[in-house]
Design a protein around this motif. Sequence first.
Motif, short mmCIF file in Angstrom:
data_model
loop_
_atom_site.label_atom_id
_atom_site.label_comp_id
_atom_site.label_asym_id
_atom_site.label_seq_id
_atom_site.Cartn_x
_atom_site.Cartn_y
_atom_site.Cartn_z
N LEU A 130 32.59 52.73 39.92
CA LEU A 130 32.39 51.36 40.38
C LEU A 130 32.79 51.22 41.84
O LEU A 130 33.79 51.79 42.29
N ARG A 131 32.03 50.41 42.56
CA ARG A 131 32.30 50.17 43.97
C ARG A 131 32.60 48.69 44.19
O ARG A 131 32.10 47.84 43.46
N PRO A 132 33.41 48.37 45.20
CA PRO A 132 33.66 46.96 45.50
C PRO A 132 32.35 46.21 45.74
O PRO A 132 31.44 46.72 46.38
N GLU A 173 38.03 41.12 29.16
CA GLU A 173 38.93 42.15 29.71
C GLU A 173 38.18 43.14 30.60
O GLU A 173 38.72 43.58 31.61
N LEU A 174 36.95 43.48 30.23
CA LEU A 174 36.19 44.40 31.06
C LEU A 174 36.00 43.83 32.46
O LEU A 174 36.36 44.46 33.47
N LEU A 175 35.44 42.64 32.56
CA LEU A 175 35.19 42.06 33.87
C LEU A 175 36.48 41.80 34.64
O LEU A 175 36.56 42.07 35.84
N CYS A 176 37.47 41.27 33.96
CA CYS A 176 38.70 40.89 34.66
C CYS A 176 39.45 42.10 35.22
O CYS A 176 39.88 42.09 36.38
N ARG A 206 39.86 43.29 39.20
CA ARG A 206 41.18 43.58 39.79
C ARG A 206 41.24 45.00 40.35
O ARG A 206 41.74 45.20 41.47
N ASP A 207 40.76 45.97 39.60
CA ASP A 207 40.96 47.38 39.96
C ASP A 207 39.87 47.93 40.89
O ASP A 207 40.14 48.88 41.63
N HIS A 208 38.66 47.36 40.83
CA HIS A 208 37.55 47.93 41.59
C HIS A 208 36.86 46.94 42.51
O HIS A 208 35.93 47.33 43.24
N GLY A 209 37.25 45.67 42.46
CA GLY A 209 36.65 44.70 43.36
C GLY A 209 35.24 44.27 42.98
O GLY A 209 34.48 43.83 43.84
N ILE A 246 41.80 36.72 39.83
CA ILE A 246 40.45 37.12 40.25
C ILE A 246 39.40 36.09 39.80
O ILE A 246 38.21 36.41 39.72
N ALA A 247 39.84 34.85 39.55
CA ALA A 247 38.92 33.82 39.07
C ALA A 247 37.85 33.46 40.10
O ALA A 247 36.83 32.86 39.74
N ASP A 248 38.07 33.83 41.36
CA ASP A 248 37.05 33.58 42.38
C ASP A 248 35.96 34.65 42.38
O ASP A 248 34.95 34.51 43.07
#
Length: 251
Positions: A37-39, A52-55, A59-62, A87-89
Amino acid sequence: MTVLDLPRSFTIREGDLRILNPFDDAKLATLGRAIKLRPGTSILDLCSGKGELLCTWARDHGVTGTGVDISTAFTAAARERAAELGIADRVRFVHDDAATYVPEQRVDLAACVGATWIGGGVPGTLEILERGLRPGGMVLVGEPYWRLDPPDEDTVAGCHARSREEFHDLPGLVGLFGECGWDLVEMVLADQDSWDRYAAAHWLNLRRWLDANPDDELAGELRRELTQEPLRHVRYRREYLGWGVFALLRR
């Protein structure tokens, strides 16, 4: 207007679980690293559960993205998790029918991790995922498979399958992806321990709920489930049923 939702028993059974399939947080993190995954990667997660996947990937990959789920309770929990992780934004969660949801813009990665019933199986779910995917994008599909050939109908039913043909063995599942026109490029598989962690958490959630709600209208149904499911798990599902998430690119 009909309000979409899951039966209340789903919320009770899943309790405070964040990952609603036989993956733990380590396997979910491994998957995120494995697919590189890339930012800024945009993700559509259909049947996103508690997010949980998206959140955690935001957080970890942007990454950024949208999760879609039919459960009001799970969608609310996903929004709370996004706020908790700050990371709600970058992610949002929509209460809607994943089978018919079409994103406003095509995404880099479309996922349906453990809910291929939305398309009537793997081929139909791949079609649903592809309609929201940009050319060259990746899909993630979570799906059970037979670890061992079920010897009888009791084993099939014990794995919550309607028929032996509902699931493939692992080579058959990989072959099916190819028949549908996709290359398998990564996979992360559950193991018996991660099955145990998921299944046994349900039993504890059910028992605590039953102790607190003995007179609830669901008590009889969930008492029967708690009586039957541990034996069914160790006799059938733990031995015969595998589960994994598979990363695919269109040929």
